[in-house]
Design a protein around this motif. Structure first.
Motif, short mmCIF file in Angstrom:
data_model
loop_
_atom_site.label_atom_id
_atom_site.label_comp_id
_atom_site.label_asym_id
_atom_site.label_seq_id
_atom_site.Cartn_x
_atom_site.Cartn_y
_atom_site.Cartn_z
N ILE A 7 31.66 43.00 34.59
CA ILE A 7 32.64 42.03 34.76
C ILE A 7 32.09 40.89 35.19
N HIS A 8 32.11 39.60 34.71
CA HIS A 8 31.67 38.56 35.01
C HIS A 8 32.87 37.75 35.17
N GLU A 9 33.28 37.13 36.22
CA GLU A 9 34.56 36.39 36.57
C GLU A 9 34.03 34.78 37.14
N THR A 10 34.71 33.80 36.50
CA THR A 10 34.60 32.59 37.10
C THR A 10 36.03 32.12 37.75
N GLU A 11 36.01 31.56 38.67
CA GLU A 11 37.06 30.82 39.25
C GLU A 11 37.17 29.48 40.21
N GLU A 12 37.95 28.82 40.06
CA GLU A 12 37.89 27.29 40.87
C GLU A 12 38.82 27.66 42.06
N ILE A 13 37.88 27.30 43.17
CA ILE A 13 38.52 27.50 44.46
C ILE A 13 38.34 26.08 45.22
N ASN A 14 39.55 25.51 45.68
CA ASN A 14 39.25 24.21 46.33
C ASN A 14 38.32 23.25 45.68
N GLY A 15 38.38 23.14 44.43
CA GLY A 15 37.69 22.05 43.62
C GLY A 15 36.12 22.58 43.52
N VAL A 16 35.58 23.91 43.68
CA VAL A 16 34.44 24.43 43.46
C VAL A 16 34.54 25.51 42.69
N VAL A 17 33.77 25.59 41.73
CA VAL A 17 33.81 26.49 40.71
C VAL A 17 32.96 27.63 41.22
N ALA A 18 33.68 28.95 41.48
CA ALA A 18 32.68 30.28 41.99
C ALA A 18 32.65 31.44 41.02
N THR A 19 31.42 32.02 40.81
CA THR A 19 31.60 33.14 39.92
C THR A 19 31.37 34.42 40.84
N ARG A 20 31.79 35.54 40.10
CA ARG A 20 31.58 36.74 40.71
C ARG A 20 31.18 37.85 39.73
N ASN A 21 30.32 38.72 40.07
CA ASN A 21 29.78 39.63 38.94
C ASN A 21 30.27 41.00 39.97
N SER A 22 30.73 42.14 39.20
CA SER A 22 31.16 43.53 39.40
C SER A 22 31.19 44.47 38.26
N ILE A 23 31.12 45.59 38.64
CA ILE A 23 31.32 46.51 37.62
C ILE A 23 32.62 47.36 37.86
N GLN A 24 32.65 48.17 36.78
CA GLN A 24 33.84 49.11 36.79
C GLN A 24 33.25 50.42 36.13
N ILE A 25 33.53 51.48 36.82
CA ILE A 25 32.93 52.78 36.51
C ILE A 25 34.22 53.75 36.58
N SER A 26 34.19 54.80 35.68
CA SER A 26 35.31 55.90 35.91
C SER A 26 34.82 56.99 35.89
N LYS A 27 33.46 57.32 35.87
CA LYS A 27 32.78 58.63 35.97
C LYS A 27 31.28 58.74 36.52
N TYR A 28 30.94 59.69 37.20
CA TYR A 28 29.69 59.59 37.59
C TYR A 28 28.85 60.93 37.67
N LEU A 29 29.74 62.01 38.17
CA LEU A 29 28.96 63.23 38.67
C LEU A 29 28.63 64.09 37.28
N THR A 30 29.39 63.95 36.23
CA THR A 30 29.29 64.84 35.17
C THR A 30 27.88 64.65 34.34
N PRO A 31 26.99 65.21 34.26
CA PRO A 31 25.78 64.85 33.30
C PRO A 31 26.17 64.90 31.80
N GLU A 32 25.60 63.90 31.03
CA GLU A 32 26.07 63.93 29.81
C GLU A 32 25.05 62.94 28.89
N PRO A 33 24.82 63.25 27.63
CA PRO A 33 24.11 62.32 26.82
C PRO A 33 25.15 61.46 26.20
#
Length: 264
Positions: free
Chosen positions: A169-195
């Motif tokens: 997730i790559h977000e761009t937002e204007e805050i008080n006249g300044v353009v800010a960006t923020r990177n994040s990730i979204q996951i829904s699973k991790y523990l189960t091994p899988e191909p």
């Protein structure tokens, strides 16, 4: 831990098909990810000395094999893709006698042990174990192949932050006249091994297999074979002049790098 040995043949066939594309893309210098994320901490953990014998598992086009030779190591490098090994040979004409390239299967203990026993100060696998359908033979073979106190250093995409289905997730937002960006990730699973099927480089002719395993799966596998984890790194990129224009990994590490040491 789940392994998927039945997929080994299909996985190899796909890498044979993908190999020319990957080699052309990576070239002699490899890409930014390998140069800035994988290579520095891997070299630090390996601590290669002049004359060390080093085994390069799943060597691909030989990029890191040549780097090891430049550091003074005597290198045996292998991959289960004959096409990839041929590409490595073609790129390594200046390294005759310093790198011994072989075709071998890391899922097969006999194939691994045919590369030498009690011979190596260290072994390395750069961004490869997650591409191997069954890694259960590797720690057992390395116990025989490494000299006493020898180490195995390997890097993988960080499984906590890059499991199947992860969304960037790559977000761009204007805050008080300044353009800010923020990177994040979204996951829904991790523990189960899988191909799963994966596109490592956009445009590659077919997807290759990726085998997701949680961190505990790797650690338990090697510790059960009498290895001790004595080094661990989670490198990330340093911001550059393109920061804010793309998704990049600064506070979220894209890779995990382990060093396991043989006991005895």
């Amino acid at each position: 831990m789940s392994e998927w040995k039945s997929l080994t043949g299909d996985s190899q066939a796909r890498w044979d098909e993908v190999a020319p594309f990957w080699d052309d893309y990576m070239g002699a210098a490899s890409n930014r990810f390998h140069r800035e994320i994988v290579r520095p901490k891997t070299e630090e953990l390996l601590d290669v000395k002049e004359g060390h014998a080093v085994l390069d598992l799943a060597c691909g086009n030989g990029n890191f094999s040549r780097r090891l030779a430049d550091l003074g190591a005597n290198v045996v490098a292998f991959d289960y893709s004959p096409v990839m090994v041929q590409r490595a040979l073609e790129r390594s004409s200046d390294y005759a006698g310093r790198i011994d390239y072989r075709v071998a299967d890391a899922t097969n203990a006999e194939s691994l042990l045919g590369l030498g026993t009690q011979q190596y100060e260290s072994a390395v696998a750069n961004m490869a174990l997650h591409d191997i359908a069954d890694i259960s033979a590797i720690p057992k073979a390395l116990q025989v192949m490494l000299k006493p106190g020898g180490v195995f250093v390997f890097s993988i995409p960080h499984p906590c932050f890059q499991p199947p289905g992860m969304r960037k997730i790559h977000e761009t937002e204007e805050i008080n006249g300044v353009v800010a960006t923020r990177n994040s990730i979204q996951i829904s699973k991790y523990l189960t091994p899988e191909p799963c099927e994966s596109i490592g480089i956009r445009g590659q002719p077919v997807p290759h297999y990726l085998f997701h395993r949680p961190l505990s799966a790797y650690m338990n596998l090697f510790m059960r074979s009498s290895f001790v984890l004595d080094g661990f790194e989670e490198p990330s990129f340093e911001p550059d002049d393109k920061a804010g224009e793309r998704f990049d990994w600064y506070e979220i590490p894209p890779a995990a790098i382990f060093r396991f040491r043989k006991q005895g």
